[in-house]
Design a protein around this motif. Structure first.
Motif, short mmCIF file in Angstrom:
data_model
loop_
_atom_site.label_atom_id
_atom_site.label_comp_id
_atom_site.label_asym_id
_atom_site.label_seq_id
_atom_site.Cartn_x
_atom_site.Cartn_y
_atom_site.Cartn_z
N ASN A 1 0.95 -1.19 -0.01
CA ASN A 1 0.09 -0.19 0.11
C ASN A 1 0.78 1.24 -0.13
OD1 ASN A 1 -2.50 -1.16 0.33
ND2 ASN A 1 -2.01 -2.03 2.29
N THR A 2 2.03 1.29 0.17
CA THR A 2 2.97 2.26 0.12
C THR A 2 4.29 1.99 -0.55
OG1 THR A 2 4.37 1.65 2.31
CG2 THR A 2 2.06 2.92 2.54
N ILE A 3 4.94 3.01 -0.98
CA ILE A 3 6.28 2.92 -1.61
C ILE A 3 7.37 2.17 -0.65
CG2 ILE A 3 8.26 4.20 -2.28
CD1 ILE A 3 6.48 6.52 -3.40
N ALA A 4 7.28 2.41 0.59
CA ALA A 4 8.15 1.96 1.60
C ALA A 4 7.87 0.38 1.72
CB ALA A 4 7.78 2.19 3.07
N GLU A 5 6.57 -0.24 1.53
CA GLU A 5 6.33 -1.56 1.56
C GLU A 5 6.68 -2.24 0.46
OE1 GLU A 5 1.95 -1.98 1.96
OE2 GLU A 5 2.12 -1.39 4.42
N SER A 6 6.64 -1.60 -0.69
CA SER A 6 7.13 -1.94 -1.93
C SER A 6 8.56 -2.23 -2.22
CB SER A 6 6.44 -1.01 -3.12
OG SER A 6 5.09 -0.83 -3.04
N VAL A 7 9.22 -1.22 -1.67
CA VAL A 7 10.70 -1.28 -1.49
C VAL A 7 11.11 -2.55 -0.71
CG1 VAL A 7 12.86 -0.10 -0.80
CG2 VAL A 7 11.13 1.12 -1.98
N GLN A 8 10.50 -2.88 0.36
CA GLN A 8 10.83 -3.73 1.24
C GLN A 8 10.38 -5.38 0.28
OE1 GLN A 8 12.57 -4.31 4.19
NE2 GLN A 8 12.16 -6.49 3.65
N ALA A 9 9.22 -5.33 -0.29
CA ALA A 9 8.86 -6.33 -0.79
C ALA A 9 9.98 -6.65 -1.93
CB ALA A 9 7.45 -6.16 -1.48
N ALA A 10 10.18 -5.73 -2.82
CA ALA A 10 11.23 -6.03 -3.83
C ALA A 10 12.57 -6.35 -3.49
CB ALA A 10 11.18 -4.75 -4.76
N THR A 11 13.03 -5.95 -2.17
CA THR A 11 14.21 -6.43 -1.53
C THR A 11 14.17 -7.90 -1.36
OG1 THR A 11 14.75 -4.04 -0.96
CG2 THR A 11 15.88 -5.95 0.15
N THR A 12 13.17 -8.05 -0.83
CA THR A 12 12.92 -9.48 -0.24
C THR A 12 12.84 -10.52 -1.32
OG1 THR A 12 11.68 -8.85 1.69
CG2 THR A 12 11.14 -11.29 1.06
N ILE A 13 11.90 -10.15 -2.46
CA ILE A 13 11.76 -11.02 -3.58
C ILE A 13 12.85 -10.88 -4.58
CG2 ILE A 13 10.70 -10.95 -5.70
CD1 ILE A 13 8.03 -10.04 -4.19
N GLY A 14 13.62 -10.10 -4.61
CA GLY A 14 14.86 -9.77 -5.38
C GLY A 14 14.27 -9.24 -7.00
N TYR A 15 15.23 -8.39 -7.42
CA TYR A 15 15.19 -7.57 -8.62
C TYR A 15 15.44 -8.63 -9.85
CZ TYR A 15 14.31 -3.36 -6.05
OH TYR A 15 13.68 -2.13 -5.25
N PRO A 16 14.78 -8.54 -11.07
CA PRO A 16 13.86 -7.68 -11.41
C PRO A 16 12.39 -8.32 -10.86
CG PRO A 16 14.34 -9.10 -12.96
CD PRO A 16 15.35 -9.27 -12.03
N VAL A 17 11.67 -7.09 -10.76
CA VAL A 17 10.09 -7.36 -10.36
C VAL A 17 9.15 -6.68 -11.25
CG1 VAL A 17 10.84 -7.44 -7.75
CG2 VAL A 17 10.17 -5.17 -8.82
N LEU A 18 8.17 -7.14 -11.21
CA LEU A 18 6.88 -6.52 -11.92
C LEU A 18 6.12 -5.76 -11.11
CD1 LEU A 18 5.25 -6.24 -14.30
CD2 LEU A 18 3.99 -8.54 -13.96
N VAL A 19 5.88 -4.66 -11.47
CA VAL A 19 4.91 -3.80 -10.48
C VAL A 19 3.61 -3.70 -11.23
CG1 VAL A 19 4.63 -1.59 -9.69
CG2 VAL A 19 6.95 -2.48 -9.79
N ARG A 20 2.50 -3.94 -10.49
CA ARG A 20 1.26 -3.90 -11.14
C ARG A 20 0.32 -3.21 -10.25
NH1 ARG A 20 -1.37 -8.95 -11.69
NH2 ARG A 20 -0.35 -9.87 -9.84
#
Length: 141
Positions: free
Chosen positions: A8-27
């Protein structure tokens, strides 16, 4: 199964992408047409995409990028008596990341082993039965 997170936020998104690992798809969640969607290869790209997506939707979905994975389909038919058949299986010539409508489809698939073919076929039959579909459906992997 590819990792994914709802944010729901940019901060949550950064944390999620860091955990998942780049590259990521944002939808953008709850939105058709890819409003603010795209691939992020680093945090700067992620922040830009999420900023736009959150203007159009209250939530974003961060998915592990599947670019380069195989894309397979099984056409399955089930009748009211639970008789099921797979009409054919197909494989996109292009890897994931190329829109299906812009890709060449090969039927039957050419790169699956016999074991992989039958495991995916068995799964497709279980799905159509579990969902109770009577008629034709397309199961995509």
């Amino acid at each position: 199964i590819a990792e994914s997170a709802c944010c729901n936020t940019i901060a949550e998104s950064v944390q999620a992408a860091t955990t998942i690992g780049y590259p990521v798809l944002v939808r953008a969640a709850f939105a058709l047409g890819g409003l603010g969607s795209g691939f992020a290869h680093n945090e700067d790209e992620l922040r830009q995409l999420v900023t736009v997506a959150l203007v159009n939707s209250p939530q974003v979905i961060i998915d592990k990028s599947l670019k380069g994975w195989k894309e397979l389909e099984y056409e399955v038919v089930r009748d009211k008596n639970d008789n099921c058949i797979t009409v054919c299986n197909m494989e996109n010539f292009d890897p994931m990341g190329i829109h299906t409508g812009d890709s060449i489809v090969i039927a039957p698939s050419q790169t699956l082993t016999n074991s992989e073919y039958y495991r995916l076929r068995e799964c497709a039959l279980k799905v159509i039965r579990h969902l109770g579909v009577v008629g034709e459906c397309n199961i995509q992997y």
